[in-house]
Structures are given as C-alpha cells and as structure tokens.
Design a protein around this motif. Structure first.
Motif, mmCIF file in Angstrom:
data_model
loop_
_atom_site.group_PDB
_atom_site.id
_atom_site.type_symbol
_atom_site.label_atom_id
_atom_site.label_comp_id
_atom_site.label_asym_id
_atom_site.label_seq_id
_atom_site.Cartn_x
_atom_site.Cartn_y
_atom_site.Cartn_z
ATOM 1 N N GLU A 79 0.861 -1.151 -0.059
ATOM 2 C CA GLU A 79 0.136 -0.036 -0.088
ATOM 3 C C GLU A 79 0.955 1.295 -0.097
ATOM 4 O OE1 GLU A 79 -3.310 1.914 2.888
ATOM 5 O OE2 GLU A 79 -2.806 -0.003 3.226
ATOM 6 N N THR A 80 2.027 1.287 0.928
ATOM 7 C CA THR A 80 2.700 2.365 0.928
ATOM 8 C C THR A 80 3.486 2.443 -0.416
ATOM 9 O OG1 THR A 80 3.141 2.043 3.107
ATOM 10 C CG2 THR A 80 4.658 3.234 2.198
ATOM 11 N N SER A 81 3.980 1.447 -0.988
ATOM 12 C CA SER A 81 4.779 1.459 -2.414
ATOM 13 C C SER A 81 3.967 1.906 -3.320
ATOM 14 C CB SER A 81 5.093 0.001 -2.594
ATOM 15 O OG SER A 81 5.645 0.120 -4.018
ATOM 16 N N GLU A 82 2.654 1.467 -3.342
ATOM 17 C CA GLU A 82 1.814 2.035 -4.749
ATOM 18 C C GLU A 82 1.471 3.460 -4.324
ATOM 19 O OE1 GLU A 82 -1.496 -0.603 -4.287
ATOM 20 O OE2 GLU A 82 -0.387 -2.090 -5.375
ATOM 21 N N LEU A 83 1.172 4.032 -3.142
ATOM 22 C CA LEU A 83 1.086 5.462 -2.730
ATOM 23 C C LEU A 83 1.959 6.336 -3.354
ATOM 24 C CD1 LEU A 83 -0.939 7.518 -1.481
ATOM 25 C CD2 LEU A 83 0.261 7.228 0.502
ATOM 26 N N LEU A 84 3.304 5.846 -2.964
ATOM 27 C CA LEU A 84 4.418 6.638 -3.142
ATOM 28 C C LEU A 84 5.087 6.452 -4.542
ATOM 29 C CD1 LEU A 84 6.191 6.525 0.351
ATOM 30 C CD2 LEU A 84 4.772 8.456 -0.713
ATOM 31 N N ASP A 85 4.638 5.265 -5.198
ATOM 32 C CA ASP A 85 5.134 5.107 -6.606
ATOM 33 C C ASP A 85 6.865 4.686 -6.524
ATOM 34 O OD1 ASP A 85 5.148 4.177 -9.214
ATOM 35 O OD2 ASP A 85 5.761 6.207 -9.867
ATOM 36 N N ILE A 86 7.144 3.843 -5.091
ATOM 37 C CA ILE A 86 8.563 3.510 -4.822
ATOM 38 C C ILE A 86 8.625 2.063 -5.102
ATOM 39 C CG2 ILE A 86 9.949 3.497 -3.233
ATOM 40 C CD1 ILE A 86 9.245 6.388 -2.439
ATOM 41 N N PRO A 87 9.810 1.427 -5.405
ATOM 42 C CA PRO A 87 9.644 0.031 -5.377
ATOM 43 C C PRO A 87 9.626 -0.428 -3.860
ATOM 44 C CG PRO A 87 11.533 1.014 -6.622
ATOM 45 C CD PRO A 87 10.902 2.024 -5.960
ATOM 46 N N ILE A 88 8.705 -1.781 -3.767
ATOM 47 C CA ILE A 88 8.501 -2.331 -2.350
ATOM 48 C C ILE A 88 9.810 -2.569 -1.654
ATOM 49 C CG2 ILE A 88 8.304 -4.813 -3.153
ATOM 50 C CD1 ILE A 88 5.779 -4.901 -1.364
ATOM 51 N N GLU A 89 10.904 -3.014 -2.539
ATOM 52 C CA GLU A 89 12.277 -3.205 -1.616
ATOM 53 C C GLU A 89 12.661 -1.867 -1.093
ATOM 54 O OE1 GLU A 89 11.605 -3.786 -5.021
ATOM 55 O OE2 GLU A 89 11.241 -6.065 -4.926
ATOM 56 N N ARG A 90 12.653 -0.815 -1.360
ATOM 57 C CA ARG A 90 13.128 0.181 -0.714
ATOM 58 C C ARG A 90 12.327 0.596 0.197
ATOM 59 N NH1 ARG A 90 13.403 6.491 -3.442
ATOM 60 N NH2 ARG A 90 13.676 5.231 -5.277
ATOM 61 N N ILE A 91 10.994 0.489 0.164
ATOM 62 C CA ILE A 91 10.031 0.717 1.261
ATOM 63 C C ILE A 91 10.201 -0.139 2.538
ATOM 64 C CG2 ILE A 91 7.728 0.546 2.260
ATOM 65 C CD1 ILE A 91 8.220 2.922 0.185
ATOM 66 N N TRP A 92 10.752 -1.456 2.245
ATOM 67 C CA TRP A 92 11.083 -2.568 3.071
ATOM 68 C C TRP A 92 12.481 -1.950 3.898
ATOM 69 C CZ3 TRP A 92 15.142 -5.864 3.871
ATOM 70 C CH2 TRP A 92 15.252 -6.878 4.557
ATOM 71 N N ARG A 93 13.324 -1.745 3.193
ATOM 72 C CA ARG A 93 14.569 -0.929 3.821
ATOM 73 C C ARG A 93 14.383 0.273 4.844
ATOM 74 N NH1 ARG A 93 16.590 -2.227 -1.420
ATOM 75 N NH2 ARG A 93 16.567 -0.001 -2.164
ATOM 76 N N MET A 94 13.710 1.136 4.094
ATOM 77 C CA MET A 94 13.349 2.246 4.884
ATOM 78 C C MET A 94 12.720 1.661 5.912
ATOM 79 S SD MET A 94 11.820 4.633 1.873
ATOM 80 C CE MET A 94 11.611 6.257 2.684
#
Length: 172
Positions: A79-94
C-alpha cells in the motif's frame, strides 16, 4: 523524536559532524539537490543528513514521513509502495531503518512496557541449505535429506529457537 529523524533538511547545522568544531564551515555547492558544506578545520565535506539515519538515503523527507506514518499505523508495504510509487524493496529497507531507530530509542530510554505479556518460544530444525560440504565436525551432524527428523528428541543443538511475544490486549 520521529520528527527529528525526518527534519534533517530543516535543522541548522551547529557543528561539523566529523570534528565537532562549532560554526566553522562554509557552503560548498550542491550535490543531488542537497546543500553541501566544507569544514574549515578538518576540510571534510558534509550535508545536513551526514551522521543521521538518513545519510545515504535518496528518498525525500516527505517520502520518509509517509513511510513512518504508515509503519506506525501498521499498513502493508504494498500500500505504501503504490501510494508513493516507490519499489517495495526500498520501502522495506526504509521500514527496517525506522524499526532500528525505534528499537535504539527504547533501549536508551528508561521506559517500561506496561501490561501482561505472554512469551513463548518455538523450535525449528536448523537449516544449512546451500552450505557445501556439511560435515559432522562443523555442524554436529551429518547432512540429511529434506524432511528428515532430528537425531535426538527434545531441545538440542539441531534446533533453532524463535521467541514469540504477545500482550494480553492483543498487541504482538
């Protein structure tokens, strides 16, 4: 505390993060949209984020703020990845950086968790999958086929312990 994590660009730099000399630096251009500074004492170059948890992050402060809020709200990574249009891997690291910062903060503070907590551990067979030349001397057992049982009953060095905790109010 969380606001201090994400507001690195808004803070005034009082001292060099390397040598600690106060107000002895000059502006030294921009790189990747960030203002750079050069210390007159140690001649090192730094930005507002140098020495912080966001030092090597390419994400903006707004992205960090959204990820922090979603993490605290328990929203899923997708959900965060789609909202920000950022790869899910980067969201996971963040999210892992955020969790580490929260853990460090809790460890340094004298705060205590309240309420009843139930803690238990469960055991899984140790996996040495991908390890070449498994020998009994190193791992305490010879190699075994997939699904094979342990040689000994009960808790032994062939099992890995996983601790699990849940509060009586439902928080885990």
């Amino acid at each position: 505390h969380i606001q201090s994590i994400i507001s690195a660009n808004d803070r005034d730099i009082a001292a060099c993060p390397f040598c600690g000399v106060m107000d002895d630096y000059v502006k030294y251009g921009h790189k990747d949209g960030k203002q750079r500074y050069k210390c007159k004492s140690c001649l090192k170059i730094f930005t507002e984020r140098t020495g912080t948890a966001l030092a090597y992050s390419q994400s903006t402060n707004a992205e960090w703020e959204t990820v922090i809020i979603h993490t605290l709200q328990g929203k899923v990574l997708r959900e965060t990845s789609e909202l920000l249009d950022i790869p899910i891997e980067r969201i996971w690291r963040m999210r892992h950086i955020i969790m580490r910062l929260i853990e460090d903060y809790v460890e340094k503070s004298d705060s205590k968790l309240l309420g009843d907590v139930e803690v238990d551990d469960t055991y899984f067979q140790l996996s040495v999958k991908g390890t070449k030349n498994i020998d009994e001397e190193t791992y305490g057992r010879p190699a075994r086929l997939h699904g094979a049982k342990s040689r000994t009953r009960g808790v032994s060095n062939e099992l890995a312990s996983v601790n699990v905790g849940i509060a009586r109010n439902g928080d885990s």
